[in-house]
Design a protein around this motif. Structure first.
Motif, short mmCIF file in Angstrom:
data_model
loop_
_atom_site.label_atom_id
_atom_site.label_comp_id
_atom_site.label_asym_id
_atom_site.label_seq_id
_atom_site.Cartn_x
_atom_site.Cartn_y
_atom_site.Cartn_z
N VAL A 21 0.56 -0.96 0.17
CA VAL A 21 -0.20 -0.41 0.26
C VAL A 21 0.93 1.21 -0.07
N ARG A 22 1.52 0.97 1.03
CA ARG A 22 3.40 2.33 0.76
C ARG A 22 4.10 2.89 -1.04
N LEU A 23 4.23 1.32 -1.75
CA LEU A 23 4.63 1.52 -2.34
C LEU A 23 4.18 2.15 -3.17
N ARG A 24 2.25 1.91 -3.18
CA ARG A 24 1.42 2.18 -4.65
C ARG A 24 1.30 3.90 -4.60
N SER A 25 1.51 3.82 -3.13
CA SER A 25 1.22 5.36 -2.68
C SER A 25 1.99 6.25 -3.03
N LEU A 26 3.14 5.88 -3.31
CA LEU A 26 4.96 6.72 -3.71
C LEU A 26 4.57 6.85 -5.02
N TYR A 27 4.47 5.20 -5.38
CA TYR A 27 4.23 5.58 -6.47
C TYR A 27 3.55 5.70 -8.21
N ARG A 28 1.88 5.90 -7.26
CA ARG A 28 1.13 6.51 -8.26
C ARG A 28 0.33 7.08 -7.49
N PRO A 32 2.03 15.59 -2.21
CA PRO A 32 3.14 16.54 -2.32
C PRO A 32 4.47 15.28 -2.18
N ALA A 33 4.23 14.82 -1.09
CA ALA A 33 5.07 13.40 -0.83
C ALA A 33 5.47 12.70 -2.17
N ALA A 34 4.20 12.10 -2.71
CA ALA A 34 4.87 11.16 -3.66
C ALA A 34 4.68 11.78 -4.70
N VAL A 35 4.43 12.99 -4.99
CA VAL A 35 5.43 13.79 -5.97
C VAL A 35 6.62 13.75 -6.28
N ARG A 36 6.94 13.99 -4.61
CA ARG A 36 8.37 14.52 -5.24
C ARG A 36 9.22 13.30 -4.66
N PHE A 37 8.99 12.21 -4.22
CA PHE A 37 9.23 10.49 -4.18
C PHE A 37 9.60 10.26 -5.80
N ARG A 38 8.80 10.18 -7.04
CA ARG A 38 8.93 10.23 -8.10
C ARG A 38 9.39 10.88 -8.92
N TYR A 39 9.69 12.34 -8.65
CA TYR A 39 11.26 13.19 -9.22
C TYR A 39 12.33 13.13 -8.44
N ARG A 124 16.91 1.61 -21.55
CA ARG A 124 16.81 2.49 -19.91
C ARG A 124 16.22 3.92 -20.64
N LEU A 125 16.55 4.89 -21.52
CA LEU A 125 16.19 5.91 -21.88
C LEU A 125 14.52 5.74 -22.63
N TRP A 126 13.82 4.74 -23.32
CA TRP A 126 13.43 4.55 -24.15
C TRP A 126 12.00 4.25 -22.70
N THR A 127 12.51 3.09 -22.15
CA THR A 127 11.45 2.23 -21.11
C THR A 127 11.36 3.80 -20.14
N LEU A 128 11.99 4.99 -19.39
CA LEU A 128 11.97 5.67 -18.80
C LEU A 128 10.45 6.72 -18.93
N VAL A 129 10.88 7.05 -20.60
CA VAL A 129 10.05 7.91 -21.31
C VAL A 129 8.52 7.71 -21.48
N HIS A 130 8.62 6.71 -22.55
CA HIS A 130 7.29 5.38 -22.29
C HIS A 130 6.22 4.97 -21.20
N SER A 131 7.40 5.14 -20.36
CA SER A 131 6.79 4.35 -18.91
C SER A 131 5.61 6.11 -18.49
N GLU A 132 4.80 4.68 -17.68
CA GLU A 132 2.75 5.41 -17.09
C GLU A 132 3.97 6.93 -16.11
N PHE A 133 5.37 5.91 -15.67
CA PHE A 133 5.47 6.13 -13.57
C PHE A 133 6.06 7.90 -14.61
N PHE A 134 6.48 8.16 -15.12
CA PHE A 134 7.26 9.50 -16.21
C PHE A 134 6.09 9.71 -16.13
N TRP A 135 4.84 10.01 -17.21
CA TRP A 135 4.46 10.97 -17.45
C TRP A 135 3.05 11.12 -16.39
N ARG A 136 3.15 10.10 -15.67
CA ARG A 136 2.45 10.86 -14.17
C ARG A 136 3.08 12.10 -13.50
N THR A 137 4.13 11.88 -13.83
CA THR A 137 4.80 13.08 -12.51
C THR A 137 5.09 14.37 -13.56
#
Length: 268
Positions: A21-28, A32-39, A124-137
């Motif tokens: 649950v904690r990881l899901r809140s940080l990654y998704r 503000p804490a989750a956004v800072r973590f993803r950055y 890894r650059l391709w996977t990062l920029v094409h990831s949902e994680f990147f664009w959610r942030t």
């Protein structure tokens, strides 16, 4: 001591559930804490990608393997954490970018076995920029259509340049006198990709000509894709409830395919 005053004890399954649950809140999450973590994770990813690009020039240094295994540990923890944010592991494994990341992690974990495939780590650059994680942030601050398309097209081009450079370097360095180092391989790739063709560095034999042709064709395709993304009219992503058309003009009132009335939010 009665049941009300007894200290609470968490069983391993309950603690594991709290971790997920904690990881899901940080990654998704959107806090503000989750956004800072993803950055922070994105910044670490970019630093790792910079190491991957410079890797061929650092391979002879004693610190290379130390950094290699340290990055393998970081990526391993990140992959495990992302997997735990999904309700089912099979759903996570169905995503193509996950398999690319797993392969990159294996090249870091077993550098002697995957020595000649180390250039693929730049993917890894391709996977990062094409990831949902990147664009959610990143998408929280920038338009999620125009900038996303441009960034993805640019990442495709940059990833191809360095993957092709690594392949040329791994295949011809110290064998072909024209490729004396990594910079020579990069110079040849950019010259071939832009079809400049100075002719001072050419790859020998039929195999070398085929590689040159592949670099030129792929380079033209990626340049055209990037140019189209930069100069085509801006669109917004808003699915039509009737026909499903995804992209529309920002000020569209009706769907141009079926005439359905749209309700696209107007920020102005």
């Amino acid at each position: 001591m009665d049941a009300k005053t007894a200290p609470r004890r968490f069983s391993p399954p309950h603690a594991f559930h709290r971790l997920r649950v904690r990881l899901r809140s940080l990654y998704r999450g959107d806090s503000p804490a989750a956004v800072r973590f993803r950055y922070s994770v994105i910044c670490i990813d970019l630093a790792i990608i910079a190491f991957f690009i410079a890797g061929p020039m650092l391979r002879e240094q004693w610190v290379f393997l130390t950094l290699d295994y340290a990055i393998a540990a970081v990526l391993g923890v990140d992959l495990a954490a992302r997997a735990l944010t999904y309700p089912k592991l099979s759903r996570w494994l169905r995503r193509p970018v996950v398999w690319v990341d797993i392969f990159i992690w294996l090249t870091l974990l077993l550098p002697e076995i995957f020595l000649n495939l180390g250039f693929l780590r730049v993917a890894r650059l391709w996977t990062l920029v094409h990831s949902e994680f990147f664009w959610r942030t990143i998408g929280r601050r920038y338009d999620d259509t125009r900038w996303e398309d441009v960034a993805k097209a640019g990442a495709n081009l940059v990833t191809f340049v360095f993957v092709a450079t690594g392949f040329v370097y791994a295949s011809f360095a110290r064998i072909h006198p024209g490729i004396a180092g990594y910079v020579d391989a990069l110079y040849f790739t950019v010259a071939a990709l832009t079809t400049t063709g100075f002719g001072d560095i050419t790859l020998p034999g039929t195999w070398g000509r085929l590689i040159s042709i592949g670099v030129m064709i792929s380079g033209i395709t990626l340049f055209v894709q990037l140019a189209q993304t930069l100069f085509r009219p801006n669109k917004v992503i808003w699915p039509c409830p009737s026909c499903g058309l995804l992209r529309h003009d920002p000020d569209a009132v009706h769907c141009k395919a079926c005439g359905q009335l749209l309700a696209i939010p107007n920020k102005s």
